[in-house]
Design a protein around this motif. Sequence first.
Motif, short mmCIF file in Angstrom:
data_model
loop_
_atom_site.label_atom_id
_atom_site.label_comp_id
_atom_site.label_asym_id
_atom_site.label_seq_id
_atom_site.Cartn_x
_atom_site.Cartn_y
_atom_site.Cartn_z
N ILE A 330 0.66 -1.41 -0.11
CA ILE A 330 -0.13 0.37 -0.02
C ILE A 330 1.12 1.03 0.23
N SER A 331 1.34 1.08 1.02
CA SER A 331 3.08 2.71 1.86
C SER A 331 4.01 2.50 1.68
N PRO A 332 4.88 3.17 0.62
CA PRO A 332 6.18 2.41 0.43
C PRO A 332 6.65 3.44 1.87
N SER A 333 7.47 2.30 2.22
CA SER A 333 8.10 2.33 3.43
C SER A 333 9.78 1.81 3.29
N PRO A 334 10.70 2.84 4.44
CA PRO A 334 11.94 2.73 4.66
C PRO A 334 12.43 1.15 5.02
N ARG A 335 13.82 0.99 4.04
CA ARG A 335 14.22 -0.22 4.56
C ARG A 335 15.40 0.16 6.24
N VAL A 336 16.65 0.41 6.13
CA VAL A 336 17.29 0.32 6.69
C VAL A 336 17.62 2.44 6.80
N LEU A 337 17.99 3.11 7.60
CA LEU A 337 17.98 4.55 7.69
C LEU A 337 19.73 4.78 7.67
N LYS A 338 20.23 5.37 7.13
CA LYS A 338 22.08 5.53 7.47
C LYS A 338 21.80 7.31 7.31
N VAL A 339 22.30 7.82 8.42
CA VAL A 339 22.59 9.01 7.93
C VAL A 339 24.53 9.64 7.92
N SER A 340 24.55 9.86 7.05
CA SER A 340 26.29 10.04 6.94
C SER A 340 26.77 10.73 8.29
N PRO A 341 28.00 10.23 8.13
CA PRO A 341 29.40 11.07 9.40
C PRO A 341 29.22 12.49 9.04
N GLY A 342 29.66 13.02 9.93
CA GLY A 342 30.49 14.09 9.94
C GLY A 342 32.09 14.24 10.21
N ASN A 343 32.66 15.88 9.91
CA ASN A 343 33.73 15.14 10.38
C ASN A 343 34.50 15.67 12.17
N TYR A 344 33.62 15.38 12.61
CA TYR A 344 34.21 15.72 14.42
C TYR A 344 33.77 14.14 15.31
N LYS A 345 35.29 14.49 15.57
CA LYS A 345 35.46 13.32 16.96
C LYS A 345 34.07 13.81 17.60
N GLU A 346 34.00 12.41 18.04
CA GLU A 346 32.67 12.43 18.99
C GLU A 346 33.34 13.54 20.57
N GLU A 347 34.77 13.56 20.80
CA GLU A 347 34.87 14.94 22.02
C GLU A 347 34.73 16.27 21.50
N GLU A 348 35.08 16.06 20.25
CA GLU A 348 34.52 17.10 19.92
C GLU A 348 33.86 17.98 19.23
N LEU A 349 32.52 17.13 19.06
CA LEU A 349 31.36 17.93 19.25
C LEU A 349 30.97 18.37 20.74
N PHE A 350 31.46 17.09 21.70
CA PHE A 350 31.07 17.70 22.44
C PHE A 350 30.99 19.30 23.25
N GLU A 351 32.58 19.38 22.72
CA GLU A 351 33.29 20.67 23.40
C GLU A 351 32.63 21.98 22.51
N GLU A 352 31.83 21.67 20.84
CA GLU A 352 31.53 22.91 20.97
C GLU A 352 30.29 23.05 21.42
N VAL A 353 29.23 22.23 22.53
CA VAL A 353 28.23 23.34 23.54
C VAL A 353 29.03 23.36 24.53
N LYS A 354 28.69 25.22 24.27
CA LYS A 354 28.83 25.70 25.46
C LYS A 354 28.24 25.49 26.77
N ARG A 355 26.45 25.10 26.18
CA ARG A 355 25.30 24.87 27.52
C ARG A 355 24.52 24.15 26.70
N GLY A 356 24.27 22.75 26.77
CA GLY A 356 24.12 22.17 26.34
C GLY A 356 22.90 21.57 27.17
#
Length: 447
Positions: A330-356
Amino acid sequence: MSREELLELGERVLKLAESKGIRDLAVLIRSSKSWMVRFANNQATIIKHWDEVRVSVRIGYKKRIVIGTVTSADVNEIDRALDKFLAIAKVSKENPLYTPLPEGPFKYEPVERSYDKRVLELVNKVDDVIKTAIDEALTSGAKRCAGQLSFGERTKVLVTTGGVKASEIATSITLTVRGFSDGDASGTGVSCSRTLDDFNPEEAGTRAGRIAKEASKVDNLEAGKYDLILDPLVVSNLFGYVLGATSALGVYMKFSYFTDLLGKEVSTSALTIADSPREPRVLGSTSFDDEGIPTRNTVVIERGVLKSLLHNSMTARLFNVKSTGNAGWISPSPRVLKVSPGNYKEEELFEEVKRGIYVSNNWYTRYQNYREGTFSSVCRDGVFYVESGELKFAVRGLRISDNFLSLLKNVKALSNKLYHVYWWESALPSITPYVLVSNVNITKALF
């Protein structure tokens, strides 16, 4: 039943249907052999095993469509069910969007590394796997653990009046570990794969114990707008809803918040999302859809622009495009979600947050308005106030209350490592990074 026996059963059902005057039919048979082990208070509590066969049919009769399922491989029972389904079709209204099944046959390329016979041998190693995960959680800070281990193999067969005759077999293994420390402090870790090589119970246990331990130091935080670091578990859940909203039928019916946005900017250039059923080793991967169309990876959002919708044959005809291999009868549906990676290491991503806030898990995501994309989701397990990249304390009773289009527009950065996620709050298998989103509305539960 073997793959050959299931194909033979599909052809017998096809002939039965044709003898009743049905000329547009798909027979989809799923056979599974699976085990499930639940554990609580650091020990296994329930062990179950299933051998199941489900025969589903899609009947097209004089521009009417009826879909039904029989939980049996008994031909006589299926024959009686076909009579009932056909009787329903004869008194149903015509479907104005009726589209016959596509004409095959088609060529299929199997998805790489979808089967590992060693997965079935886990039945003799269940205690070792669970003990490994629990020990790692306890070592990392949890005081007790609960969770579930599931594994097995599934055979899928599709036979249609359009000349399709397709089959595939795949294995799967999933583990969810929830660790608990002091009071309500908890953390969740998951590991999942098609193959034993990519299964990591140690990592799941370590994560669950570490987050549970860190979540024991609690303080208060006011509701408001915050930058959020979404854990891969949360990204899998929330962005799974986003991918689902790209189903072309929802857009055609103006039920989706992506209505009238095809080709337009819906997010920042940091974000690329695809439906990736061809991804090796990932749960949900498959070589053909429910109409027999060969699957392909489809980028739906590319660098922030809505590039494509997900289609079956019916919606492809409506939009004058080719099917993306995402049927849905009936309706089309997804099978596998893939979100392409970015450029940040995980610790760098946290360092971007000043108040969050760092949200390690979420439950009960619900729409308040499908058309506008307004939703809410309960933050669970370890939820932490982040200041200048540092986890200061855990927070409880928070809820994400926002809008998906607003969320997409505020995607700021992504980590460069992807995680395979699948569990009961992320029903769509996913490959996701950590994602930093700015200016997200956070509300608090009323006690």
